[in-house]
Motif scaffolding. Structure first.
Motif, PDB file in Angstrom:
ATOM      1  N   ASN A  58       0.826  -1.204   0.000  1.00  0.00           N
ATOM      2  CA  ASN A  58       0.000   0.000   0.000  1.00  0.00           C
ATOM      3  C   ASN A  58       0.858   1.250   0.000  1.00  0.00           C
ATOM      4  OD1 ASN A  58      -2.369  -1.646   0.172  1.00  0.00           O
ATOM      5  ND2 ASN A  58      -1.969  -1.872   2.353  1.00  0.00           N
ATOM      6  N   ALA A  59       1.955   1.207  -0.761  1.00  0.00           N
ATOM      7  CA  ALA A  59       2.833   2.365  -0.866  1.00  0.00           C
ATOM      8  C   ALA A  59       2.067   3.543  -1.458  1.00  0.00           C
ATOM      9  CB  ALA A  59       4.047   2.034  -1.731  1.00  0.00           C
ATOM     10  N   MET A  60       2.473   4.743  -1.069  1.00  0.00           N
ATOM     11  CA  MET A  60       1.733   5.962  -1.386  1.00  0.00           C
ATOM     12  C   MET A  60       2.333   6.640  -2.609  1.00  0.00           C
ATOM     13  SD  MET A  60       1.428   7.293   2.548  1.00  0.00           S
ATOM     14  CE  MET A  60       0.296   6.499   3.713  1.00  0.00           C
ATOM     15  N   GLY A  61       1.706   6.389  -3.755  1.00  0.00           N
ATOM     16  CA  GLY A  61       2.155   6.968  -5.003  1.00  0.00           C
ATOM     17  C   GLY A  61       1.348   8.187  -5.403  1.00  0.00           C
ATOM     18  N   PRO A  62       1.506   8.672  -6.627  1.00  0.00           N
ATOM     19  CA  PRO A  62       0.803   9.882  -7.066  1.00  0.00           C
ATOM     20  C   PRO A  62      -0.709   9.802  -6.918  1.00  0.00           C
ATOM     21  CG  PRO A  62       2.532   9.310  -8.622  1.00  0.00           C
ATOM     22  CD  PRO A  62       2.450   8.166  -7.644  1.00  0.00           C
ATOM     23  N   ASP A  63      -1.299   8.648  -7.212  1.00  0.00           N
ATOM     24  CA  ASP A  63      -2.757   8.524  -7.096  1.00  0.00           C
ATOM     25  C   ASP A  63      -3.208   8.726  -5.660  1.00  0.00           C
ATOM     26  OD1 ASP A  63      -3.088   8.027  -9.792  1.00  0.00           O
ATOM     27  OD2 ASP A  63      -2.953   5.846  -9.560  1.00  0.00           O
ATOM     28  N   PHE A  64      -2.457   8.175  -4.709  1.00  0.00           N
ATOM     29  CA  PHE A  64      -2.829   8.331  -3.299  1.00  0.00           C
ATOM     30  C   PHE A  64      -2.859   9.796  -2.898  1.00  0.00           C
ATOM     31  CE2 PHE A  64      -1.426   9.085   1.053  1.00  0.00           C
ATOM     32  CZ  PHE A  64      -2.369   8.381   1.781  1.00  0.00           C
ATOM     33  N   TRP A  65      -1.822  10.538  -3.238  1.00  0.00           N
ATOM     34  CA  TRP A  65      -1.739  11.938  -2.804  1.00  0.00           C
ATOM     35  C   TRP A  65      -2.793  12.793  -3.487  1.00  0.00           C
ATOM     36  CZ3 TRP A  65       0.812  12.292   1.457  1.00  0.00           C
ATOM     37  CH2 TRP A  65       1.842  11.384   1.721  1.00  0.00           C
ATOM     38  N   ARG A  66      -3.228  12.400  -4.671  1.00  0.00           N
ATOM     39  CA  ARG A  66      -4.294  13.130  -5.349  1.00  0.00           C
ATOM     40  C   ARG A  66      -5.668  12.737  -4.822  1.00  0.00           C
ATOM     41  NH1 ARG A  66      -3.253  11.386  -9.793  1.00  0.00           N
ATOM     42  NH2 ARG A  66      -4.866   9.822 -10.073  1.00  0.00           N
ATOM     43  N   GLU A  67      -5.860  11.442  -4.553  1.00  0.00           N
ATOM     44  CA  GLU A  67      -7.199  10.951  -4.215  1.00  0.00           C
ATOM     45  C   GLU A  67      -7.566  11.139  -2.742  1.00  0.00           C
ATOM     46  OE1 GLU A  67      -7.083   7.478  -7.677  1.00  0.00           O
ATOM     47  OE2 GLU A  67      -6.995   6.915  -5.560  1.00  0.00           O
ATOM     48  N   LEU A  68      -6.587  11.061  -1.843  1.00  0.00           N
ATOM     49  CA  LEU A  68      -6.902  11.139  -0.411  1.00  0.00           C
ATOM     50  C   LEU A  68      -7.676  12.402  -0.050  1.00  0.00           C
ATOM     51  CD1 LEU A  68      -6.459   9.610   2.336  1.00  0.00           C
ATOM     52  CD2 LEU A  68      -4.516  11.164   2.684  1.00  0.00           C
ATOM     53  N   PRO A  69      -7.237  13.611  -0.455  1.00  0.00           N
ATOM     54  CA  PRO A  69      -8.016  14.795  -0.077  1.00  0.00           C
ATOM     55  C   PRO A  69      -9.386  14.844  -0.727  1.00  0.00           C
ATOM     56  CG  PRO A  69      -6.226  15.395  -1.566  1.00  0.00           C
ATOM     57  CD  PRO A  69      -5.995  13.968  -1.168  1.00  0.00           C
ATOM     58  N   GLU A  70      -9.522  14.299  -1.941  1.00  0.00           N
ATOM     59  CA  GLU A  70     -10.830  14.262  -2.589  1.00  0.00           C
ATOM     60  C   GLU A  70     -11.800  13.397  -1.797  1.00  0.00           C
ATOM     61  OE1 GLU A  70     -10.333  12.906  -6.559  1.00  0.00           O
ATOM     62  OE2 GLU A  70      -9.258  14.692  -7.242  1.00  0.00           O
ATOM     63  N   VAL A  71     -11.322  12.225  -1.386  1.00  0.00           N
ATOM     64  CA  VAL A  71     -12.167  11.293  -0.643  1.00  0.00           C
ATOM     65  C   VAL A  71     -12.612  11.905   0.675  1.00  0.00           C
ATOM     66  CG1 VAL A  71     -12.114   9.124   0.646  1.00  0.00           C
ATOM     67  CG2 VAL A  71     -11.308   9.191  -1.718  1.00  0.00           C
ATOM     68  N   PHE A  72     -11.684  12.477   1.427  1.00  0.00           N
ATOM     69  CA  PHE A  72     -12.052  12.985   2.748  1.00  0.00           C
ATOM     70  C   PHE A  72     -12.848  14.282   2.681  1.00  0.00           C
ATOM     71  CE2 PHE A  72      -9.435   9.652   4.355  1.00  0.00           C
ATOM     72  CZ  PHE A  72     -10.030   9.357   5.582  1.00  0.00           C
ATOM     73  N   ALA A  73     -12.688  15.052   1.612  1.00  0.00           N
ATOM     74  CA  ALA A  73     -13.546  16.220   1.428  1.00  0.00           C
ATOM     75  C   ALA A  73     -14.989  15.777   1.193  1.00  0.00           C
ATOM     76  CB  ALA A  73     -13.052  17.071   0.259  1.00  0.00           C
TER      77      ALA A  73
END
Length: 302
Positions: A58-73
């Motif tokens: 579950n390494a944190m790549g570009p998709d993670f850093w882009r998607e995490l704030p979208e999901v939690f917003a």
């Protein structure tokens, strides 16, 4: 944001989204590769956010850093969501930054002049904001940790409200091993969780600690025998929170966050003003009625 890429994990497929969740997301975010968002069966108002990688551990790549704030917003503004449980897919929570996948994003060494450094600063700031989105989400967020939780994984759980672990969990603020200063939240949030001295020890030695040690220093509040038991326990805590007035739980989180760095007198003033504005509600009337009628309250968040 440390990475240990020696632990391969399978990519887990998507699942049914929580009702109304997709409507809250931009149309370009109809599907995610690094996260899965699902309602927890039998626990109204509780949502799982599962880390998927898709890299090793579950390494944190570009998709993670882009998607995490979208999901939690989106979770923040979804009235059906009352508590969130974050956990990893497979054997591990997260081994941290996917350095290989992020080299292009970070642009390390590509432009050593001021312009390149400004772009690098912007990238770090966006990554910091991604983790802060978890802390800023008004819904209480719980982390269930199993296996490795390294670097960026520690940044993420430090932004959560409650952390539990399975007995096999191991934690490491490992950036110093990679000649990096941790820059996405561990150094700022961990002192509020485990104290200044213990944070300095973990960050300066880059040592690994066990779940037992993590519980001793207050990084996690409870240890379970197995990963499944830890996830079940986290969901049960989330369901307990979801059964309370969302106005009260979300207000409590916001007051805790807002007054964390204030003197006691200023914090007391803040919560007094908060309750003067928000205390009287339908949920309060329902709580009083339920007490008088000796029944469970049915909170509606209004």
């Amino acid at each position: 944001m440390a990475l240990d890429s020696t632990i391969p994990l399978p990519h887990m497929g998507g699942d049914r989204p929580i009702r109304g969740y997709r409507r809250a997301m931009p149309s370009s975010s109809a599907a995610y590769t690094s996260l899965r968002v699902t309602p927890v069966a039998g626990a109204d108002g509780v949502v799982d956010v599962t880390l998927l990688g898709p890299g090793f551990g579950n390494a944190m790549g570009p998709d993670f850093w882009r998607e995490l704030p979208e999901v939690f917003a989106a979770l923040d503004t979804d009235d059906q969501v009352r508590a969130v449980v974050v956990h990893g897919s497979g054997e591990h929570f997260s081994v941290g930054l996917d350095l290989g996948a992020m080299m292009g994003e970070l642009g390390l060494g590509a432009d050593p002049l001021a312009g390149g450094r400004v772009r690098f600063l912007d990238t770090i700031t966006r990554m910091q904001a991604a983790i802060s989105a978890v802390e800023d989400c008004r819904k209480p967020v719980l982390a269930s940790v199993s296996g490795w939780c390294i670097g960026g994984g520690v940044d993420l759980i430090a932004a959560c409200d409650i952390r539990v672990a399975s007995a096999d969990a191991k934690f490491s603020v490992r950036e110093a091993r990679l000649a990096i200063v941790a820059d996405v939240g561990s150094l700022q949030r961990l002192p509020k969780v485990i104290g200044e001295g213990m944070t300095r020890r973990l960050a300066l030695t880059a040592e690994d600690i066990t779940a037992t040690r993590a519980e001793q220093i207050g990084l996690v509040s409870q240890i379970y025998d197995t990963p499944d038991a830890a996830l079940t326990g986290a969901r049960a805590l989330a369901a307990q929170i979801a059964g309370l007035s969302p106005l009260a739980t979300q207000g409590t989180k916001q007051v805790l966050n807002a007054t964390r760095d204030l003197p006691v007198a200023d914090g007391l003033r803040h919560v007094a003003v908060w309750n003067a504005a928000f205390l009287h509600s339908h949920d309060l009337d329902e709580a009083i009625a339920a007490f008088q009628e000796r029944r469970d309250a049915r909170f509606e968040g209004r």
